[in-house]
Structures are given as structure tokens and as C-alpha cells.
Design an enzyme around this catalytic site. Structure first.
Site, PDB file in Angstrom:
ATOM      1  N   HIS A 214       0.792  -1.232   0.000  1.00  0.00           N
ATOM      2  CA  HIS A 214       0.000   0.000   0.000  1.00  0.00           C
ATOM      3  C   HIS A 214       0.823   1.279   0.000  1.00  0.00           C
ATOM      4  O   HIS A 214       0.260   2.364   0.026  1.00  0.00           O
ATOM      5  CB  HIS A 214      -0.949   0.024   1.197  1.00  0.00           C
ATOM      6  CG  HIS A 214      -0.258   0.212   2.524  1.00  0.00           C
ATOM      7  ND1 HIS A 214       0.246  -0.826   3.246  1.00  0.00           N
ATOM      8  CD2 HIS A 214       0.036   1.330   3.233  1.00  0.00           C
ATOM      9  CE1 HIS A 214       0.796  -0.368   4.359  1.00  0.00           C
ATOM     10  NE2 HIS A 214       0.698   0.953   4.376  1.00  0.00           N
TER      11      HIS A 214
HETATM   12  C1  UD1 Z   1      -2.146   5.594   5.863  1.00  0.00           C
HETATM   13  C2  UD1 Z   1      -0.854   6.142   6.421  1.00  0.00           C
HETATM   14  C3  UD1 Z   1       0.260   5.122   6.223  1.00  0.00           C
HETATM   15  C4  UD1 Z   1      -0.124   3.783   6.809  1.00  0.00           C
HETATM   16  C5  UD1 Z   1      -1.466   3.342   6.287  1.00  0.00           C
HETATM   17  C6  UD1 Z   1      -1.884   2.100   7.026  1.00  0.00           C
HETATM   18  C7  UD1 Z   1      -0.594   8.576   6.238  1.00  0.00           C
HETATM   19  C8  UD1 Z   1       0.065   9.671   5.501  1.00  0.00           C
HETATM   20  N1  UD1 Z   1      -0.456   7.366   5.718  1.00  0.00           N
HETATM   21  O1  UD1 Z   1      -1.987   5.416   4.479  1.00  0.00           O
HETATM   22  O2  UD1 Z   1       1.440   5.578   6.880  1.00  0.00           O
HETATM   23  O3  UD1 Z   1       0.862   2.839   6.473  1.00  0.00           O
HETATM   24  O4  UD1 Z   1      -2.451   4.361   6.505  1.00  0.00           O
HETATM   25  O5  UD1 Z   1      -2.874   1.387   6.410  1.00  0.00           O
HETATM   26  O6  UD1 Z   1      -1.194   8.801   7.253  1.00  0.00           O
HETATM   27  N2  UD1 Z   1      -9.455   4.512   2.030  1.00  0.00           N
HETATM   28  C9  UD1 Z   1     -10.609   3.777   2.032  1.00  0.00           C
HETATM   29  N3  UD1 Z   1     -11.125   3.369   3.234  1.00  0.00           N
HETATM   30  C10 UD1 Z   1     -10.557   3.683   4.428  1.00  0.00           C
HETATM   31  C11 UD1 Z   1      -9.395   4.448   4.418  1.00  0.00           C
HETATM   32  C12 UD1 Z   1      -8.846   4.856   3.214  1.00  0.00           C
HETATM   33  O7  UD1 Z   1     -11.155   3.458   0.984  1.00  0.00           O
HETATM   34  O8  UD1 Z   1     -11.097   3.278   5.472  1.00  0.00           O
HETATM   35  C13 UD1 Z   1      -8.859   4.913   0.731  1.00  0.00           C
HETATM   36  C14 UD1 Z   1      -9.240   6.315   0.282  1.00  0.00           C
HETATM   37  O9  UD1 Z   1      -9.384   6.303  -1.099  1.00  0.00           O
HETATM   38  C15 UD1 Z   1      -8.022   7.129   0.652  1.00  0.00           C
HETATM   39  C16 UD1 Z   1      -6.890   6.125   0.488  1.00  0.00           C
HETATM   40  O10 UD1 Z   1      -7.441   4.880   0.873  1.00  0.00           O
HETATM   41  O11 UD1 Z   1      -7.858   8.254  -0.156  1.00  0.00           O
HETATM   42  C17 UD1 Z   1      -5.680   6.432   1.342  1.00  0.00           C
HETATM   43  O12 UD1 Z   1      -6.020   6.587   2.731  1.00  0.00           O
HETATM   44  P1  UD1 Z   1      -5.109   7.480   3.706  1.00  0.00           P
HETATM   45  O13 UD1 Z   1      -5.562   7.341   5.090  1.00  0.00           O
HETATM   46  O14 UD1 Z   1      -4.978   8.865   3.165  1.00  0.00           O
HETATM   47  O15 UD1 Z   1      -3.686   6.872   3.536  1.00  0.00           O
HETATM   48  P2  UD1 Z   1      -3.222   5.349   3.510  1.00  0.00           P
HETATM   49  O16 UD1 Z   1      -2.664   5.061   2.180  1.00  0.00           O
HETATM   50  O17 UD1 Z   1      -4.306   4.492   4.032  1.00  0.00           O
HETATM   51  N1  UDP Z   2      -3.259  -6.010   8.937  1.00  0.00           N
HETATM   52  C1  UDP Z   2      -4.538  -6.561   9.058  1.00  0.00           C
HETATM   53  N2  UDP Z   2      -5.209  -6.952   7.930  1.00  0.00           N
HETATM   54  C2  UDP Z   2      -4.663  -6.842   6.685  1.00  0.00           C
HETATM   55  C3  UDP Z   2      -3.361  -6.273   6.574  1.00  0.00           C
HETATM   56  C4  UDP Z   2      -2.692  -5.853   7.727  1.00  0.00           C
HETATM   57  O1  UDP Z   2      -5.035  -6.710  10.167  1.00  0.00           O
HETATM   58  O2  UDP Z   2      -5.319  -7.224   5.708  1.00  0.00           O
HETATM   59  C5  UDP Z   2      -2.570  -5.545  10.175  1.00  0.00           C
HETATM   60  C6  UDP Z   2      -1.148  -6.004  10.369  1.00  0.00           C
HETATM   61  O3  UDP Z   2      -1.090  -7.293  10.949  1.00  0.00           O
HETATM   62  C7  UDP Z   2      -0.624  -4.930  11.307  1.00  0.00           C
HETATM   63  C8  UDP Z   2      -1.318  -3.681  10.813  1.00  0.00           C
HETATM   64  O4  UDP Z   2      -2.467  -4.139  10.086  1.00  0.00           O
HETATM   65  O5  UDP Z   2      -1.015  -5.211  12.640  1.00  0.00           O
HETATM   66  C9  UDP Z   2      -0.391  -2.909   9.915  1.00  0.00           C
HETATM   67  O6  UDP Z   2      -1.073  -1.916   9.246  1.00  0.00           O
HETATM   68  P1  UDP Z   2      -0.621  -1.379   7.817  1.00  0.00           P
HETATM   69  O7  UDP Z   2       0.227  -2.344   7.087  1.00  0.00           O
HETATM   70  O8  UDP Z   2      -1.866  -0.904   7.173  1.00  0.00           O
HETATM   71  O9  UDP Z   2       0.203  -0.058   8.215  1.00  0.00           O
HETATM   72  P2  UDP Z   2       1.764   0.241   8.441  1.00  0.00           P
HETATM   73  O10 UDP Z   2       2.238  -0.641   9.535  1.00  0.00           O
HETATM   74  O11 UDP Z   2       2.438   0.029   7.138  1.00  0.00           O
HETATM   75  O12 UDP Z   2       1.779   1.682   8.797  1.00  0.00           O
END
Ligand code: UD1
Ligand code: UDP
Length: 371
Positions: A214
Site C-alpha cells: 500500500h
Molecule cells: C495511511 C498512512 C500510512 C499507513 C497506512 C496504514 C498517512 C500519511 N499514511 O496510508 O502511513 O501505512 O495508513 O494502512 O497517514 N481509504 C478507504 N477506506 C478507508 C481508508 C482509506 O477506501 O477506510 C482509501 C481512500 O481512497 C483514501 C486512500 O485509501 O484516499 C488512502 O487513505 P489514507 O488514510 O490517506 O492513507 P493510507 O494510504 O491508508
Molecule cells: N493487517 C490486518 N489486515 C490486513 C493487513 C494488515 O489486520 O489485511 C494488520 C497487520 O497485521 C498490522 C497492521 O495491520 O497489525 C499494519 O497496518 P498497515 O500495514 O496498514 O500499516 P503500516 O504498519 O504500514 O503503517
């Protein structure tokens, strides 16, 4: 009561918002529950899908958020600003004695800015991690949050060195271990590999790899996505690969033909217990997640991280992690598959990743609050 001042317990405000925040906050809330403090759990609403948020509250036994700011998605400036507007109002109304933030997401830095400007003491859980890559939004969030934090709670010794190099007063830095690993160890017995396999439609017995992808550096630019899909297909030529698709990049990966390989199995984002059960039963993991690098290290599952750098080098020096490029992935996976998984308990684990980080963090916070 006349002539007596009623003693009010200090108020600790926890700010969470995105998936990785929840397993980090859970052990801190649980440990503080044994102390004479009031706690207020704020969810910013950065993540909002049931599978990105609510499922964690249910599975990790977290209390429902006291407040959900409901900010939702948006560009960095808009999202960070919306969190700040909502939180500022809440902090002014509730006047917490301490704000606790987790990790490196936009909710983390927004809360840090609000707390610092209102002069509320700020604790950062998972401070001091550095990738030294300012193209990552998380690195910017880490730098700003750590600069503003009064208490820096660190998961590994390298973080102490980074903070020292940035001039942080050593008295503010506390090596407490890794609360995400507290959560993992607490739930290890509940992981049901067979049910998780059935849930995602994996045939019984067949070996498989799990992937999570992601990061903007992998899934935002179509040229990167095309390379990524080729790399995943290179793995799928050797072994079945299951990918619970994060909402970021889901459409782009599918449009680039991710599923046009019979051994690629896509899934919705999985609940915490289902995801880690799949990891537990796998022969290896491919990821660009931060937390997954740590969890695989403790579980002894080989982890190939598709990134040029990691802010968690301890998972390489004391764990199962290796950094690989997209071009290298298929060949390195071939090595992993021929080596097989190490016997349980034989891979190293970083110091203090022992399930007791929550109580250590609570002790530091309690001291700061004068308890
Ligand atoms: C965010 C964090 C990243 C983390 C990740 C964990 C920031 C800058 N980034 O990235 O560090 O690793 O979360 O998962 O804070 N969306 C949905 N449903 C949701 C949430 C998001 O559809 O519940 C979609 C939306 O289109 C949104 C995109 O995902 O624009 C990105 O979501 P966002 O929270 O901005 O950043 P992540 O890529 O999720
Ligand atoms: N995780 C989860 N379901 C998934 C993918 C990840 O529960 O389908 C959990 C994972 O085990 C960890 C957390 O989500 O506990 C990590 O989140 P993510 O990878 O979104 O964020 P990051 O750590 O990169 O910020």
C-alpha cells in the site's frame, strides 16, 4: 463537600485514526486502566471502512472511541488540517493532562501539532524511527512529532541514537519495547490458520505466500504498479500468493492485471486475527508495511520488504526481514522457498519485544503525571 478540594484524576487523551494505530494503542489503554487516570480515546476517522477500523476495536478488545472526528480521506493538507480543527476544539473543551500519539500517520502529526500549540504535554509511542527518506509522508510525520514530543517512547535502540543525533534530551527518551508486539503475543493463541485459509479460499495443504502492498512508492504511479504486478506474477509462477488489498491502490493493481495469474488470490482487507493467522501459516511474506515487518520478525516468518529503505532496521539485524527491489523479488523468493522456514523460536527477536511494552509505557506516563 465544603472546605475540601475534590481530587480529579488526570485525563489522558489517546489519538488514533489509521489501521496500524489500533494494535499499538490497545496495550497502553489496557495498562493505564489499572492506574488512577481517566482516559479519552479519540478516533480521527482517517480510516473508516469496517475492515480498516471497527474490526480492530472488536478483535483487540479496545473500548469504543469516546469521540470520532469523522474526518475521512483527502489530500495530506486537507486531511491533516481537518484533524487539527476537530482536535483543537476537543482539546480546548476537555483540557487533557497528556496527549498520547502513535506511529507515523497523518493523525499522529496533526495531534502532535495541536497538543504542542496548546501546551499540552505530548507522548509519542514509537518515537525515533527513521528511514531517512523524505519522500515518505511518514518520515515527515515522524520528524515533526518527535521534535514536539515531551516523552519519546522508543521500540529499539537505533531510535535512541537517531533522537540523540537530533539533539533530543536523553531524559525524555524511554526504551520501552514494542506495544504492537504486546498485542501480537496476547492474541497468538487465537490465530486459526485453517479458518483463515478457508476464508480466503486457499486450497488445503498447498503452501502459500501472503502479500500486503500500500505504499505510495509502490502503488500510486502506474509505471511502479506495472513493475509490481510483474514482480508478484514472478512469485506466483513459483507459489500461490494471497493479497488482502488495501484500499489504496486496489483499483490500480487490478487494472494493471494483478489477478490475471491463476495463482494470485486477492481478498478484502482482513481482520487482525485472520490476517495474522494467514501469516502464521505461510511460507513467507511480501510487504511494504511497517508493522508487518515487525510481526513477521517475532513470528519467525521470512519477510521480503519491497522498499529501498526501512525505518525498522532491527527487523533485519534481529529478525527475518530483507529489503528487496521489485526486480529482485522473484529470485529472492526462490531462495526463501528453497531454504524453508526456520524452526519455531530459533530466529532472533529484538530486545524488549516481550509483551510488556504496554505496562512500561504506562509506568513512564504515570511518572510524568506525578502518580
Ligand atoms: C495511511 C498512512 C500510512 C499507513 C497506512 C496504514 C498517512 C500519511 N499514511 O496510508 O502511513 O501505512 O495508513 O494502512 O497517514 N481509504 C478507504 N477506506 C478507508 C481508508 C482509506 O477506501 O477506510 C482509501 C481512500 O481512497 C483514501 C486512500 O485509501 O484516499 C488512502 O487513505 P489514507 O488514510 O490517506 O492513507 P493510507 O494510504 O491508508
Ligand atoms: N493487517 C490486518 N489486515 C490486513 C493487513 C494488515 O489486520 O489485511 C494488520 C497487520 O497485521 C498490522 C497492521 O495491520 O497489525 C499494519 O497496518 P498497515 O500495514 O496498514 O500499516 P503500516 O504498519 O504500514 O503503517
Amino acid at each position: 463537600m465544603t472546605g475540601m478540594t475534590e481530587h480529579v484524576q488526570p485525563l489522558v487523551m489517546h489519538v488514533t485514526g489509521a489501521r496500524p494505530n489500533f494494535p499499538k494503542a490497545a496495550p497502553v489503554l489496557a495498562a493505564l486502566a489499572d492506574l488512577p487516570v481517566r482516559q479519552l480515546l479519540v478516533h480521527t476517522g482517517q480510516h473508516y471502512d469496517e475492515r480498516m477500523s471497527e474490526v480492530f476495536f472488536r478483535q483487540l478488545g479496545l473500548p469504543a472511541p469516546d469521540v470520532n472526528l469523522g474526518v475521512g480521506s483527502g489530500p495530506h493538507g486537507a486531511q491533516t488540517a481537518a484533524i487539527m480543527v476537530g482536535l483543537e476544539e476537543l482539546v480546548l473543551e476537555r483540557r487533557p493532562d497528556l496527549v498520547v500519539v502513535y506511529g507515523d500517520v497523518n493523525s499522529t502529526v496533526a495531534a502532535a501539532l495541536v497538543a504542542a500549540k496548546l501546551q499540552i504535554p505530548l507522548a509519542h509511542v514509537e518515537a525515533g524511527l527513521r528511514s531517512f527518506d523524505l519522500t515518505m509522508p511518514e518520515e515527515i510525520n515522524r520528524l515533526v512529532t518527535d521534535r514536539l514530543a515531551d516523552l519519546l517512547l522508543v521500540t529499539s535502540p537505533d531510535a535512541i541514537a537517531h533522537l540523540g543525533n537530533e539533539g533530543v534530551d536523553p531524559d525524555r527518551i524511554h526504551l520501552v519495547g514494542n506495544p504492537m508486539i504486546d498485542t501480537l503475543l496476547r492474541h497468538l493463541d487465537e490465530l486459526d490458520v485453517d479458518s483463515a485459509r478457508t476464508l480466503v479460499g486457499l486450497p488445503p495443504e498447498e503452501p502459500y505466500v501472503v502479500a500486503t502492498l500500500h505504499r505510495p512508492g509502490n502503488v500510486d504511479d502506474p509505471a511502479d504498479v506495472a513493475e509490481l504486478v510483474a514482480a508478484v506474477h514472478g512469485v506466483a509462477d513459483q507459489v500461490r500468493i494471497v493479497i488482502p488489498l488495501h484500499p489504496r491502490g486496489r483499483e490500480r493493481l487490478q487494472a494493471a492485471g494483478l489477478l490475471d495469474h491463476e495463482r494470485v488470490l486477492a481478498a478484502e482487507p482482513l481482520g487482525y486475527l485472520e490476517f495474522l493467522a494467514l501469516v502464521q501459516g505461510s511460507v513467507g511474506v511480501v510487504t511494504d508495511s511497517g508493522g508487518v515487518q515487525e510481526e513477521t520478525t517475532v513470528m519467525g516468518v521470512p519477510c521480503l520488504t519491497l522498499r529501498p529503505s526501512t525505518e525498522r532496521p532491527v527487523t533485519i539485524t534481529h529478525g527475518t526481514n530483507r529489503l528487496v527491489t521489485r526486480a529482485q523479488l522473484p529470485a529472492v523468493m526462490a531462495e526463501v522457498l528453497s531454504a524453508g522456514r526456520a524452526a519455531p523460536g530459533t530466529t532472533p527477536v529484538p530486545p524488549l519485544w516481550d509483551g510488556q511494552a504496554g505496562p512500561r509505557i504506562a509506568a513512564v506516563l504515570a511518572r510524568h503525571l506525578g502518580l
